[in-house]
Write a protein that holds these residues in place. Structure first.
Motif, short mmCIF file in Angstrom:
data_model
loop_
_atom_site.label_atom_id
_atom_site.label_comp_id
_atom_site.label_asym_id
_atom_site.label_seq_id
_atom_site.Cartn_x
_atom_site.Cartn_y
_atom_site.Cartn_z
N VAL A 145 0.84 -1.21 0.00
CA VAL A 145 0.00 0.00 0.00
C VAL A 145 0.87 1.25 0.00
O VAL A 145 0.59 2.22 -0.72
CB VAL A 145 -0.94 0.00 1.22
N LEU A 146 1.94 1.24 0.80
CA LEU A 146 2.83 2.41 0.86
C LEU A 146 3.48 2.67 -0.49
O LEU A 146 3.55 3.83 -0.94
CB LEU A 146 3.90 2.19 1.93
N ILE A 147 3.96 1.63 -1.16
CA ILE A 147 4.55 1.80 -2.49
C ILE A 147 3.51 2.31 -3.47
O ILE A 147 3.79 3.17 -4.32
CB ILE A 147 5.17 0.47 -2.98
N HIS A 148 2.28 1.82 -3.36
CA HIS A 148 1.17 2.30 -4.18
C HIS A 148 1.00 3.81 -4.01
O HIS A 148 0.88 4.56 -4.99
CB HIS A 148 -0.12 1.57 -3.77
N HIS A 161 1.52 7.67 -6.45
CA HIS A 161 0.71 8.90 -6.55
C HIS A 161 1.55 10.13 -6.24
O HIS A 161 1.50 11.14 -6.95
CB HIS A 161 -0.46 8.84 -5.57
N VAL A 162 2.32 10.04 -5.14
CA VAL A 162 3.11 11.18 -4.69
C VAL A 162 4.14 11.58 -5.73
O VAL A 162 4.31 12.78 -6.04
CB VAL A 162 3.79 10.86 -3.34
N ALA A 163 4.84 10.61 -6.30
CA ALA A 163 5.91 10.90 -7.26
C ALA A 163 5.36 11.61 -8.50
O ALA A 163 5.91 12.60 -8.96
CB ALA A 163 6.62 9.61 -7.66
N ALA A 198 -3.97 9.36 -10.50
CA ALA A 198 -4.76 8.26 -9.94
C ALA A 198 -4.25 6.91 -10.43
O ALA A 198 -4.28 5.93 -9.68
CB ALA A 198 -6.23 8.44 -10.30
N LEU A 199 -3.81 6.84 -11.68
CA LEU A 199 -3.35 5.56 -12.24
C LEU A 199 -1.92 5.21 -11.82
O LEU A 199 -1.50 4.06 -11.98
CB LEU A 199 -3.42 5.60 -13.77
#
Length: 278
Positions: A40-43, A47-49, A87-88
């Protein structure tokens, strides 16, 4: 400690997370639960990047017992296509991790059991987040698509109504199927959407403020024709994301979006006819 600030972004861990950790210890599933939270954190990092690459300001990432949420300041008035790309980005990293798990499985680095678990975890996280329920990635994509075809206010309210109905449907089906975990998630999503609906007037003001803060040249220009008796607030309900408006007031002339927003936000001329603002 439930809060950290890596790279200037507030990372919060929900209190229920620690309850899940405690239960996983009792059930002997500690590493499995930790692995899911890493996924989940990598997911969320995806988004953040991408958001930062687009120049957005990421203020917070919160890890929940069943997922994560990244909060970004520029999400309201941004181009709908940018919203879809952001989002993707999370599910895309899940696809990358699925490919990594298949490679590690194929070359024998991981055991069959662990590779299947890691692969299934990524499929579950990506699939869940792509559900068309706000604030999940799928819900944000639905809202962005609606913003292509209608004003922001109408699109946002429509997407929240759809999300609430789908969350209620998920709750009903999970109760019938006796799926307690799914029911808890459905209750959370339903509550979030109901809260968002009641808080939407504040969100709409945030949308107007972000549009006012952006330079007109950052957007393409869209023409908007309104009768002179329309109030400034009524015209603001016609504004769209990702563009700047040039308002043609029938029989009066042209009204720049900046002038309209200034009258709304700083002069409090909500009920003033736009014909008087030209």
């Amino acid at each position: 400690m439930n809060e950290w600030r890596p790279f200037g972004i507030r990372l919060r861990i929900h209190l229920l997370f620690w309850i899940v950790i405690g239960m996983s210890l009792l059930l002997g599933k500690f590493w499995e639960v930790i692995t899911l939270f890493v996924i989940v954190l990598i997911h969320e990092i995806g988004h953040v990047a991408v958001a930062r690459e687009l120049g957005w300001t990421v203020t917070e990432v919160e890890l929940l017992p069943f997922g994560g949420v990244a909060t970004m300041e520029e999400a309201y008035a941004a181009d709908p296509l940018d919203e879809i790309v952001v989002a993707l980005a999370g599910p895309f990293l899940n696809v990358v991790m699925i490919a990594v798990s298949l490679v590690c499985w194929h070359v024998g680095i991981w055991t069959d059991e662990w590779a299947r678990f890691f692969l299934a975890g990524n499929v579950a996280v990506a699939g869940f987040n792509l559900l068309p329920i706000w604030p999940l990635d799928g819900g944000r994509i639905v809202q962005a698509i609606l913003c292509w075809y209608m004003p922001y206010r109408r699109a946002a309210i429509a997407s929240l109504a759809l999300s609430a109905m789908l969350a209620a449907l998920m709750l009903g089906l999970s109760v019938l199927a006796l799926q307690t975990n799914v029911a808890v998630v459905a209750v959370y999503l339903l509550a979030v959407n109901i809260q968002a609906f009641f808080r939407f007037p504040y969100q709409f003001i945030r949308f107007l403020m972000e549009k006012y803060a952006r330079q007109p040249e950052e957007y393409g220009v869209r023409a908007l024709t309104v009768p002179p008796e329309s109030t400034a607030m009524e015209v603001s309900h016609l504004l769209r994301r990702g563009c700047s408006h040039l308002v043609y007031v029938q029989g009066s002339g042209l009204l720049a979006e900046e002038r309209l927003l200034h009258a709304l936000l700083f002069e409090k001329k909500h009920d003033t006819a736009v014909g008087q603002l030209v």
